[in-house]
Design an enzyme around this catalytic site. Structure first.
Site, PDB file in Angstrom:
ATOM      1  N   ARG A  63       1.547  -8.916  -5.846  1.00  0.00           N
ATOM      2  CA  ARG A  63       1.046 -10.283  -6.026  1.00  0.00           C
ATOM      3  C   ARG A  63       2.079 -11.212  -6.644  1.00  0.00           C
ATOM      4  NH1 ARG A  63      -4.037  -8.446  -9.470  1.00  0.00           N
ATOM      5  NH2 ARG A  63      -2.223  -7.639 -10.586  1.00  0.00           N
ATOM      6  N   LYS A 179      -0.475   9.626  -8.552  1.00  0.00           N
ATOM      7  CA  LYS A 179      -1.458  10.092  -9.506  1.00  0.00           C
ATOM      8  C   LYS A 179      -1.899   8.916 -10.377  1.00  0.00           C
ATOM      9  CE  LYS A 179      -0.625  11.487 -13.469  1.00  0.00           C
ATOM     10  NZ  LYS A 179      -0.213  11.884 -14.821  1.00  0.00           N
ATOM     11  N   ASP A 208       2.535  14.923  -6.670  1.00  0.00           N
ATOM     12  CA  ASP A 208       2.585  15.467  -8.019  1.00  0.00           C
ATOM     13  C   ASP A 208       4.067  15.665  -8.282  1.00  0.00           C
ATOM     14  OD1 ASP A 208       2.871  17.241 -10.206  1.00  0.00           O
ATOM     15  OD2 ASP A 208       0.759  17.782  -9.994  1.00  0.00           O
ATOM     16  N   HIS A 209       4.650  14.814  -9.119  1.00  0.00           N
ATOM     17  CA  HIS A 209       6.120  14.815  -9.179  1.00  0.00           C
ATOM     18  C   HIS A 209       6.682  16.136  -9.703  1.00  0.00           C
ATOM     19  CE1 HIS A 209       5.681  13.593 -13.443  1.00  0.00           C
ATOM     20  NE2 HIS A 209       6.916  14.016 -13.603  1.00  0.00           N
ATOM     21  N   LYS A 213      10.428  18.841  -8.649  1.00  0.00           N
ATOM     22  CA  LYS A 213      11.485  19.321  -9.554  1.00  0.00           C
ATOM     23  C   LYS A 213      12.108  20.582  -8.969  1.00  0.00           C
ATOM     24  CE  LYS A 213       9.268  17.489 -13.730  1.00  0.00           C
ATOM     25  NZ  LYS A 213      10.145  16.605 -14.454  1.00  0.00           N
ATOM     26  N   GLU A 247       5.861  17.103 -25.134  1.00  0.00           N
ATOM     27  CA  GLU A 247       6.644  15.864 -25.114  1.00  0.00           C
ATOM     28  C   GLU A 247       6.869  15.379 -26.539  1.00  0.00           C
ATOM     29  OE1 GLU A 247       5.888  13.055 -21.647  1.00  0.00           O
ATOM     30  OE2 GLU A 247       3.913  13.886 -22.068  1.00  0.00           O
ATOM     31  N   ASP A 266      -4.274  13.938 -17.698  1.00  0.00           N
ATOM     32  CA  ASP A 266      -2.930  13.413 -17.450  1.00  0.00           C
ATOM     33  C   ASP A 266      -1.938  14.523 -17.082  1.00  0.00           C
ATOM     34  OD1 ASP A 266      -1.081  11.185 -17.517  1.00  0.00           O
ATOM     35  OD2 ASP A 266      -0.253  12.028 -19.368  1.00  0.00           O
ATOM     36  N   HIS A 271      -0.078  18.639 -13.081  1.00  0.00           N
ATOM     37  CA  HIS A 271       1.192  19.348 -13.242  1.00  0.00           C
ATOM     38  C   HIS A 271       1.001  20.802 -13.680  1.00  0.00           C
ATOM     39  CE1 HIS A 271       2.429  15.295 -12.894  1.00  0.00           C
ATOM     40  NE2 HIS A 271       2.425  14.974 -14.160  1.00  0.00           N
ATOM     41  N   LYS A 371       1.374  15.412 -26.594  1.00  0.00           N
ATOM     42  CA  LYS A 371       2.307  14.352 -26.979  1.00  0.00           C
ATOM     43  C   LYS A 371       2.668  14.595 -28.445  1.00  0.00           C
ATOM     44  CE  LYS A 371       1.716  11.514 -23.305  1.00  0.00           C
ATOM     45  NZ  LYS A 371       2.794  11.281 -22.337  1.00  0.00           N
ATOM     46  N   LYS A 376      10.823  17.952 -26.182  1.00  0.00           N
ATOM     47  CA  LYS A 376      10.364  17.803 -24.803  1.00  0.00           C
ATOM     48  C   LYS A 376      10.793  19.053 -24.053  1.00  0.00           C
ATOM     49  CE  LYS A 376      10.628  14.943 -20.648  1.00  0.00           C
ATOM     50  NZ  LYS A 376       9.220  14.847 -20.350  1.00  0.00           N
TER      51      LYS A 376
HETATM   52  P1  NDP Z   1       2.101  -0.787 -13.100  1.00  0.00           P
HETATM   53  O1  NDP Z   1       1.051  -0.999 -14.124  1.00  0.00           O
HETATM   54  O2  NDP Z   1       3.498  -1.234 -13.379  1.00  0.00           O
HETATM   55  O3  NDP Z   1       1.530  -1.443 -11.758  1.00  0.00           O
HETATM   56  C1  NDP Z   1       2.287  -1.598 -10.572  1.00  0.00           C
HETATM   57  C2  NDP Z   1       1.982  -2.957  -9.993  1.00  0.00           C
HETATM   58  O4  NDP Z   1       0.615  -3.004  -9.580  1.00  0.00           O
HETATM   59  C3  NDP Z   1       2.137  -4.085 -10.974  1.00  0.00           C
HETATM   60  O5  NDP Z   1       3.463  -4.569 -11.019  1.00  0.00           O
HETATM   61  C4  NDP Z   1       1.184  -5.123 -10.456  1.00  0.00           C
HETATM   62  O6  NDP Z   1       1.833  -5.883  -9.438  1.00  0.00           O
HETATM   63  C5  NDP Z   1       0.102  -4.325  -9.814  1.00  0.00           C
HETATM   64  N1  NDP Z   1      -1.061  -4.212 -10.720  1.00  0.00           N
HETATM   65  C6  NDP Z   1      -1.071  -3.866 -12.023  1.00  0.00           C
HETATM   66  N2  NDP Z   1      -2.329  -3.880 -12.504  1.00  0.00           N
HETATM   67  C7  NDP Z   1      -3.124  -4.227 -11.484  1.00  0.00           C
HETATM   68  C8  NDP Z   1      -4.508  -4.384 -11.355  1.00  0.00           C
HETATM   69  N3  NDP Z   1      -5.337  -4.178 -12.374  1.00  0.00           N
HETATM   70  N4  NDP Z   1      -5.000  -4.742 -10.154  1.00  0.00           N
HETATM   71  C9  NDP Z   1      -4.172  -4.938  -9.124  1.00  0.00           C
HETATM   72  N5  NDP Z   1      -2.831  -4.806  -9.217  1.00  0.00           N
HETATM   73  C10 NDP Z   1      -2.315  -4.448 -10.356  1.00  0.00           C
HETATM   74  O7  NDP Z   1       2.063   0.742 -12.714  1.00  0.00           O
HETATM   75  P2  NDP Z   1       3.248   1.777 -12.508  1.00  0.00           P
HETATM   76  O8  NDP Z   1       4.260   1.148 -11.628  1.00  0.00           O
HETATM   77  O9  NDP Z   1       3.652   2.315 -13.801  1.00  0.00           O
HETATM   78  O10 NDP Z   1       2.497   2.948 -11.744  1.00  0.00           O
HETATM   79  C11 NDP Z   1       2.011   2.808 -10.439  1.00  0.00           C
HETATM   80  C12 NDP Z   1       1.210   4.060 -10.090  1.00  0.00           C
HETATM   81  O11 NDP Z   1       2.060   5.184 -10.196  1.00  0.00           O
HETATM   82  C13 NDP Z   1       0.042   4.312 -11.042  1.00  0.00           C
HETATM   83  O12 NDP Z   1      -1.008   4.856 -10.330  1.00  0.00           O
HETATM   84  C14 NDP Z   1       0.618   5.338 -12.019  1.00  0.00           C
HETATM   85  O13 NDP Z   1      -0.402   6.150 -12.542  1.00  0.00           O
HETATM   86  C15 NDP Z   1       1.546   6.125 -11.118  1.00  0.00           C
HETATM   87  N6  NDP Z   1       2.636   6.760 -11.849  1.00  0.00           N
HETATM   88  C16 NDP Z   1       3.548   5.997 -12.522  1.00  0.00           C
HETATM   89  C17 NDP Z   1       4.611   6.606 -13.179  1.00  0.00           C
HETATM   90  C18 NDP Z   1       5.660   5.799 -13.868  1.00  0.00           C
HETATM   91  O14 NDP Z   1       6.644   6.400 -14.296  1.00  0.00           O
HETATM   92  N7  NDP Z   1       5.486   4.490 -13.997  1.00  0.00           N
HETATM   93  C19 NDP Z   1       4.776   8.071 -13.177  1.00  0.00           C
HETATM   94  C20 NDP Z   1       3.765   8.767 -12.426  1.00  0.00           C
HETATM   95  C21 NDP Z   1       2.752   8.106 -11.804  1.00  0.00           C
HETATM   96  P3  NDP Z   1       1.387  -7.368  -9.077  1.00  0.00           P
HETATM   97  O15 NDP Z   1       0.683  -7.941 -10.239  1.00  0.00           O
HETATM   98  O16 NDP Z   1       2.694  -8.036  -8.779  1.00  0.00           O
HETATM   99  O17 NDP Z   1       0.530  -7.212  -7.881  1.00  0.00           O
HETATM  100  C1  BG6 Z   2       3.209  11.934 -16.071  1.00  0.00           C
HETATM  101  C2  BG6 Z   2       2.263  11.627 -17.192  1.00  0.00           C
HETATM  102  O1  BG6 Z   2       2.509  12.384 -14.945  1.00  0.00           O
HETATM  103  O2  BG6 Z   2       4.107  12.948 -16.476  1.00  0.00           O
HETATM  104  C3  BG6 Z   2       3.029  11.205 -18.431  1.00  0.00           C
HETATM  105  O3  BG6 Z   2       1.392  10.574 -16.809  1.00  0.00           O
HETATM  106  C4  BG6 Z   2       4.074  12.227 -18.786  1.00  0.00           C
HETATM  107  O4  BG6 Z   2       2.138  11.039 -19.527  1.00  0.00           O
HETATM  108  C5  BG6 Z   2       4.914  12.578 -17.573  1.00  0.00           C
HETATM  109  O5  BG6 Z   2       4.889  11.661 -19.803  1.00  0.00           O
HETATM  110  C6  BG6 Z   2       5.831  13.757 -17.883  1.00  0.00           C
HETATM  111  O6  BG6 Z   2       6.683  13.966 -16.794  1.00  0.00           O
HETATM  112  P1  BG6 Z   2       8.092  14.668 -17.005  1.00  0.00           P
HETATM  113  O7  BG6 Z   2       8.679  14.745 -15.646  1.00  0.00           O
HETATM  114  O8  BG6 Z   2       8.868  13.771 -17.933  1.00  0.00           O
HETATM  115  O9  BG6 Z   2       7.809  16.002 -17.620  1.00  0.00           O
END
Ligand code: NDP
Ligand code: BG6
Length: 530
Positions: A63, A179, A208-209, A213, A247, A266, A271, A371, A376
Site C-alpha cells: 500500500r 508463517k 518454515d525457514h 538451513k 535465543e 512461534d 521449527h 527468549k 543463541k
Molecule cells: P511487516 O509487519 O513488516 O508487514 C509487511 C508489510 O505488510 C508492511 O510493510 C505493510 O505494507 C503490510 N502490512 C502491515 N500490517 C498490515 C495490516 N495490518 N494489514 C495489511 N497490511 C499490512 O511484516 P514482516 O515483513 O516482518 O513479515 C511478513 C510476514 O512474514 C509475516 O507473516 C511474518 O510473520 C513473516 N515472517 C517474518 C520474518 C521477519 O524476519 N520479518 C521472519 C519469519 C516470518 P503496506 O502498509 O505498505 O501495505
Molecule cells: C522466527 C520467530 O520464526 O524464528 C522468531 O518468529 C525467532 O521469534 C526466529 O526469533 C528464530 O529464527 P533463527 O533462524 O534466528 O533461529
C-alpha cells in the site's frame, strides 16, 4: 573427524548447478521487514551466483506508494545491509533492472486489475514465460484476501504440473505462504481450505525457514547417507533426545505480535516439530517431496496426543523476569512494549514428548525453547545408552561421562560432534570426555548461506521437499492445540479459584525456570549446557 574436509572437485566432476528458468515474482507486503531483510538480499545472491537468470523479474506490491526507482533504492538498502554476499555494483545493476513496484490494496478488485495488467506487460517486456510466483510477505490477516483477489483476477493457472508446467505454454503459478500458518488447528484448517479452493496443493509452498538451513537438511544426509547410524538410531541404543532452540534476546520491538503468539506457537509448532520429524522419521523411499513428507507426517502422527489434564505433567511454560543479558538489563516480559501487563503468554516452553511407534517407544524427546536465555543456540543432542557393563569404577568416571552424545549443531558454529570417553594420559585409568567433531566452517571453508536462498530457489524450481504439506501443518497444530487447550483449562481453573494465573518466571539471562530442570531431574537426567 566424522567427515574429512571436502576435496574440491575438478570442474568436470561438479554437478550441474540448479539454474532456474525465467519467472516473475510478486511480493505482497514488499515495503515490509521480511522483504527488505530476507527476500531481496536472498534474490540478489541467487542472481549474483547465476542460479536465477538475469531476466528474473520482481514486482513489489503493497500500500505504501513508491515509484519503481524509489522501491529499487529501498531494495538496494536492504541488499547492502543484509546480504551475506559481497555487494558489487555491476551485479546490483543487473539485478535492479528487473525490479518493479506497484502500489495497491490487498482486498480490492481495482488494485488486482492493475496488478494483472502490469504482470501481462512484464510478461511481454521481460519474457517471463508467464511463470508466476506470488509471495505472501504480509501479516497473516492478509493471506486470505490476497488469495481471493488473485483467483478473481484470473491470475492463477488452474493446474501446476511442475517443473515444466501445464497447458500449451508450459507456464506455472505458485504461492508462497509465510508463517504463522494459523494460530491453532481450526484456523490452520480454515486457511488450508481457503487456499485450496483457489490453488492446487502442489502450487502452495508453506515456508518454515528452519528447513532451508543447511544443517537442518544435513540431518537427512547424516542419517541416510551414512550406514553406521541407522542401525543404532532407535530405542535399543538411544536413551533420550534433547532439542534446544534458545535465543539471547527478549521480544524487542515484536511485543505486540509475540504476546498473541508465545513460544509454543512461534517456535514449537513449526521449527521444533520439524526438527523432531527429521530426527525421528523412518527412511523415505526416495529424496523427493512426496516420500520425505509422507515419512515426516507419519512421525508427527506418532507423537502421543495429550489430554488437557496431562499437559501440566509434560509441558512447562514460563515468562522471563528482569535480568542481565549480554551486559544489558532486560525488563520483565510483562513490562515489554506491546505486552499486556497481566499477560500469560509464555516466553519459554519445555515439552517432554513421547513418540508411540516401534522405533521410539520409551525414548523421550525433550524440547526447550525460549527468549532471553544466555546464548543463541539451536542444537539436537542424541543421548545414547550407557555401556551395558562398565569396567571402570565410578571414581575413574567422576562425571558419569561414559555415555556417548551426538550433537547436531544447527547454529551457530554449525557442525556435528560426538562425545566419547577416552583415557587421560598417565599411569592411572582416568576417563575424560573428548569430542570428535565436524565443523562446516573448517571443512567447507564457508558459512552456510541464508535459508531463504535455498527455499526461494526451490520454489522457482518447483521442488516442494523443504516445504510443509497441508497434512503436516495440520497434524503439528493438532498436537499443539491440545497443549493450548490444557493451558486454557489451567487458566479457567485459576480464575474460578479467584486468583488469575501467573506463569512461573525465570531470570532473563538464565536457562529457564526450575520446573524445566525438575522435568529432567525426576528422570535422573539434566539439560545439556550448549
Ligand atoms: P511487516 O509487519 O513488516 O508487514 C509487511 C508489510 O505488510 C508492511 O510493510 C505493510 O505494507 C503490510 N502490512 C502491515 N500490517 C498490515 C495490516 N495490518 N494489514 C495489511 N497490511 C499490512 O511484516 P514482516 O515483513 O516482518 O513479515 C511478513 C510476514 O512474514 C509475516 O507473516 C511474518 O510473520 C513473516 N515472517 C517474518 C520474518 C521477519 O524476519 N520479518 C521472519 C519469519 C516470518 P503496506 O502498509 O505498505 O501495505
Ligand atoms: C522466527 C520467530 O520464526 O524464528 C522468531 O518468529 C525467532 O521469534 C526466529 O526469533 C528464530 O529464527 P533463527 O533462524 O534466528 O533461529
Amino acid at each position: 573427524m566424522l567427515y574429512s574436509p571436502v576435496v574440491e572437485a575438478a570442474p568436470e566432476d561438479r554437478p550441474a548447478p540448479r539454474m532456474s528458468g525465467p519467472a516473475l515474482m510478486v511480493i505482497f507486503g514488499a515495503s515490509g521487514d521480511l522483504a527488505q531483510r530476507k527476500l531481496l538480499p536472498a534474490l540478489y545472491n541467487l542472481v549474483q551466483k547465476k542460479l536465477l537468470p538475469d531476466d528474473f523479474t520482481i514486482l513489489g506490491y503493497s500500500r505504501t506508494p513508491y515509484t519503481d526507482e524509489e522501491f529499487r533504492a529501498l531494495a538496494r538498502g536492504g541488499v547492502e545491509k543484509y546480504s551475506d554476499a559481497e555487494f558489487r555494483e555491476a551485479d546490483w545493476q543487473r539485478f535492479a533492472q528487473g525490479i518493479f513496484y506497484l502500489t495497491g490494496n490487498y482486498d480490492d478488485a481495482e488494485g488486482f486489475a492493475r496488478l494483472k495488467a502490469r504482470i501481462e506487460e512484464l510478461d511481454q517486456s521481460r519474457r517471463t514465460g508467464r511463470n508466476r510466483l506470488f509471495y505472501l510477505a504480509t501479516p497473516p490477516s492478509v493471506y486470505e484476501p490476497v488469495a481471493t483477489q488473485l483467483g478473481r483476477a484470473d491470475l492463477v493457472h488452474p493446474v501446476d504440473n511442475s517443473p515444466t508446467g501445464p497447458g500449451d505454454d508450459h507456464s506455472w503459478t505458485r504461492l508462497v505462504v509465510e508463517k504463522p500458518f494459523g494460530h491453532d488447528l481450526a484456523s490452520a484448517h480454515a486457511l488450508n481450505e481457503h487456499l485450496l479452493s483457489i490453488f492446487d496443493e502442489d502450487q502452495i509452498y508453506r515456508i518454515d525457514h528452519y528447513l532451508g538451513k543447511e544443517t537442518v537438511q544435513n540431518i537427512l544426509v547424516f542419517r541416510f547417507a551414512n550406514g553406521i547410524f541407522e542401525p543404532i538410531w532407535n530405542r535399543n541404543y538411544v536413551d533420550h533426545v534433547q532439542i534446544t532452540v534458545s535465543e539471547n534476546i527478549g521480544v524487542e520491538q515484536r511485543g505486540g505480535y509475540y504476546d498473541k503468539s508465545g513460544a509454543l506457537r512461534d517456535m514449537v509448532q513449526n521449527h521444533m516439530l520439524q526438527l523432531v520429524s527429521l530426527v525421528g522419521m523412518e527412511p523415505p523411499v526416495a529424496f523427493d517431496a512426496k516420500a520425505v513428507r509422507d515419512q515426516k507426517v507419519n512421525l508427527l502422527r506418532s507423537i502421543r496426543p495429550l489430554a488437557p489434564e496431562e499437559v501440566s505433567h509434560y509441558v512447562v511454560r514460563a515468562q522471563y523476569s528482569p535480568g542481565d543479558l549480554d551486559g544489558e538489563r532486560l525488563p520483565a516480559y510483562r513490562d515489554e512494549e506491546g505486552v499486556e501487563p497481566d499477560s500469560t503468554t509464555e516466553t519459554f516452553v519445555a515439552w517432554k514428548l513421547e513418540i508411540d511407534n516401534w522405533r521410539w517407544n520409551g525414548v523421550p524427546f525433550y524440547l526447550r525453547t525460549g527468549k532471553a536465555m544466555p546464548q543463541k543456540v539451536s542444537e539436537i543432542a542424541i543421548y545414547f545408552r550407557r555401556a551395558p557393563h562398565l569396567l571402570f569404577d565410578s571414581a575413574d568416571d567422576p562425571e558419569h561421562i561414559s555415555r556417548n552424545v551426538l550433537v547436531i549443531r544447527i547454529q551457530p558454529d554449525e557442525g556435528i560432534s560426538m562425545k566419547i570417553s577416552a583415557k587421560q594420559p598417565g599411569p592411572a585409568v582416568k576417563l575424560q570426555p573428548v569430542n570428535m567433531a565436524f565443523q562446516y566452517g573448517s571443512s567447507f571453508g564457508a558459512t552456510p548461506p541464508d535459508a531463504y536462498q535455498r527455499l526461494l530457489l526451490d520454489v522457482v524450481l518447483g521442488d516442494g521437499t523443504l516445504f510443509t504439506r497441508r497434512d503436516e501443518v495440520e497434524v503439528a497444530w493438532e498436537r499443539v492445540t491440545r497443549v493450548l487447550d490444557g493451558w486454557k483449562r489451567q487458566e479457567e481453573e485459576a480464575r474460578s479459584g479467584g486468583a488469575p494465573l501467573r506463569l512461573p518466571t525465570y531470570d532473563a539471562g538464565t536457562w529457564g525456570p526450575d520446573a524445566a530442570e525438575q522435568m529432567l531431574r525426576v528422570e535422573n537426567q539434566r539439560w545439556r549446557k550448549p
